[in-house]
Scaffold this motif. Sequence first.
Motif, PDB file in Angstrom:
ATOM      1  N   ARG A  17     -44.950  -2.828 -44.284  1.00 17.75           N
ATOM      2  CA  ARG A  17     -43.646  -2.161 -44.310  1.00 17.75           C
ATOM      3  C   ARG A  17     -43.460  -1.333 -45.575  1.00 17.75           C
ATOM      4  O   ARG A  17     -43.077  -0.152 -45.499  1.00 17.75           O
ATOM      5  CB  ARG A  17     -42.553  -3.224 -44.220  1.00 17.75           C
ATOM      6  N   HIS A  26     -34.785  -2.018 -42.771  1.00 13.63           N
ATOM      7  CA  HIS A  26     -34.875  -3.432 -42.412  1.00 13.63           C
ATOM      8  C   HIS A  26     -33.675  -4.246 -42.877  1.00 13.63           C
ATOM      9  O   HIS A  26     -33.794  -5.179 -43.644  1.00 13.63           O
ATOM     10  CB  HIS A  26     -36.191  -4.020 -42.938  1.00 13.63           C
ATOM     11  N   ASP A  30     -30.463  -4.503 -37.830  1.00 17.05           N
ATOM     12  CA  ASP A  30     -31.513  -3.773 -37.135  1.00 17.05           C
ATOM     13  C   ASP A  30     -32.747  -4.631 -36.874  1.00 17.05           C
ATOM     14  O   ASP A  30     -33.426  -4.448 -35.862  1.00 17.05           O
ATOM     15  CB  ASP A  30     -31.864  -2.491 -37.897  1.00 17.05           C
ATOM     16  N   LEU A  31     -33.021  -5.572 -37.765  1.00 20.99           N
ATOM     17  CA  LEU A  31     -34.137  -6.491 -37.498  1.00 20.99           C
ATOM     18  C   LEU A  31     -33.810  -7.390 -36.306  1.00 20.99           C
ATOM     19  O   LEU A  31     -34.670  -7.636 -35.454  1.00 20.99           O
ATOM     20  CB  LEU A  31     -34.450  -7.327 -38.740  1.00 20.99           C
ATOM     21  N   ALA A  34     -34.171  -5.210 -33.248  1.00 18.64           N
ATOM     22  CA  ALA A  34     -35.586  -4.982 -32.939  1.00 18.64           C
ATOM     23  C   ALA A  34     -36.207  -6.232 -32.311  1.00 18.64           C
ATOM     24  O   ALA A  34     -36.990  -6.132 -31.353  1.00 18.64           O
ATOM     25  CB  ALA A  34     -36.338  -4.583 -34.210  1.00 18.64           C
ATOM     26  N   LEU A  35     -35.834  -7.391 -32.820  1.00 15.24           N
ATOM     27  CA  LEU A  35     -36.333  -8.654 -32.266  1.00 15.24           C
ATOM     28  C   LEU A  35     -35.924  -8.793 -30.800  1.00 15.24           C
ATOM     29  O   LEU A  35     -36.738  -9.129 -29.933  1.00 15.24           O
ATOM     30  CB  LEU A  35     -35.778  -9.815 -33.101  1.00 15.24           C
ATOM     31  N   GLU A  38     -37.874  -6.303 -28.612  1.00 16.07           N
ATOM     32  CA  GLU A  38     -39.253  -6.753 -28.364  1.00 16.07           C
ATOM     33  C   GLU A  38     -39.272  -7.896 -27.350  1.00 16.07           C
ATOM     34  O   GLU A  38     -40.172  -7.958 -26.512  1.00 16.07           O
ATOM     35  CB  GLU A  38     -39.929  -7.163 -29.675  1.00 16.07           C
ATOM     36  N   ASP A  71     -45.123  -8.720 -31.693  1.00 15.17           N
ATOM     37  CA  ASP A  71     -43.975  -7.918 -32.135  1.00 15.17           C
ATOM     38  C   ASP A  71     -42.756  -8.815 -32.379  1.00 15.17           C
ATOM     39  O   ASP A  71     -42.044  -8.663 -33.374  1.00 15.17           O
ATOM     40  CB  ASP A  71     -43.617  -6.857 -31.077  1.00 15.17           C
ATOM     41  N   SER A  74     -43.286 -10.861 -35.479  1.00 15.96           N
ATOM     42  CA  SER A  74     -43.218 -10.014 -36.675  1.00 15.96           C
ATOM     43  C   SER A  74     -41.780  -9.757 -37.081  1.00 15.96           C
ATOM     44  O   SER A  74     -41.413  -9.900 -38.261  1.00 15.96           O
ATOM     45  CB  SER A  74     -43.935  -8.684 -36.425  1.00 15.96           C
ATOM     46  N   PHE A  75     -40.957  -9.370 -36.117  1.00 15.39           N
ATOM     47  CA  PHE A  75     -39.560  -9.101 -36.463  1.00 15.39           C
ATOM     48  C   PHE A  75     -38.812 -10.382 -36.833  1.00 15.39           C
ATOM     49  O   PHE A  75     -37.929 -10.354 -37.697  1.00 15.39           O
ATOM     50  CB  PHE A  75     -38.845  -8.331 -35.345  1.00 15.39           C
ATOM     51  N   LEU A  78     -39.809 -11.056 -40.419  1.00 13.69           N
ATOM     52  CA  LEU A  78     -39.143 -10.094 -41.312  1.00 13.69           C
ATOM     53  C   LEU A  78     -37.656 -10.426 -41.454  1.00 13.69           C
ATOM     54  O   LEU A  78     -37.093 -10.338 -42.552  1.00 13.69           O
ATOM     55  CB  LEU A  78     -39.325  -8.665 -40.783  1.00 13.69           C
ATOM     56  N   LEU A  79     -37.021 -10.822 -40.349  1.00 13.31           N
ATOM     57  CA  LEU A  79     -35.606 -11.202 -40.401  1.00 13.31           C
ATOM     58  C   LEU A  79     -35.422 -12.439 -41.283  1.00 13.31           C
ATOM     59  O   LEU A  79     -34.516 -12.482 -42.123  1.00 13.31           O
ATOM     60  CB  LEU A  79     -35.080 -11.467 -38.984  1.00 13.31           C
TER      61      LEU A  79
END
Length: 117
Positions: A17, A26, A30-31, A34-35, A38, A71, A74-75, A78-79
Amino acid sequence: MPSSSLSQLTEKLIAFRDARDWKQFHNPKDLATALSIEASELQEIFLWKNPKEVAAIVSKKQTHIKEEVADIASFLLLLCHELEIDLVEAVSAKIEKNAAKYPVDKAKGTHAKYNEL
Ligand SMILES: [Mg+2]
């Protein structure tokens, strides 16, 4: 999965990232979005398929399924990073909470919600 593996994966995601200057996008909202997107992409693979077709798709589209699972993970990582959530600790705590809500003697073999047991 040991939490050190999760930490290593998170570090890899952060490096990926940051090399692209995407941290600016991020934020938790938005995370989380995105989660969810996905997760929907994973669901889309199975959409409108009957049980027999689902079984066929699981082997035919294994690579695609694996990529969507990656995916999602990953999100989620990140979250958790952005919100300073220890995923292993959070999941462990939730399992304990659910164990109290769904005692084995009442919940075994049923899909009833805890307030209907
Ligand atoms: Mg995807």
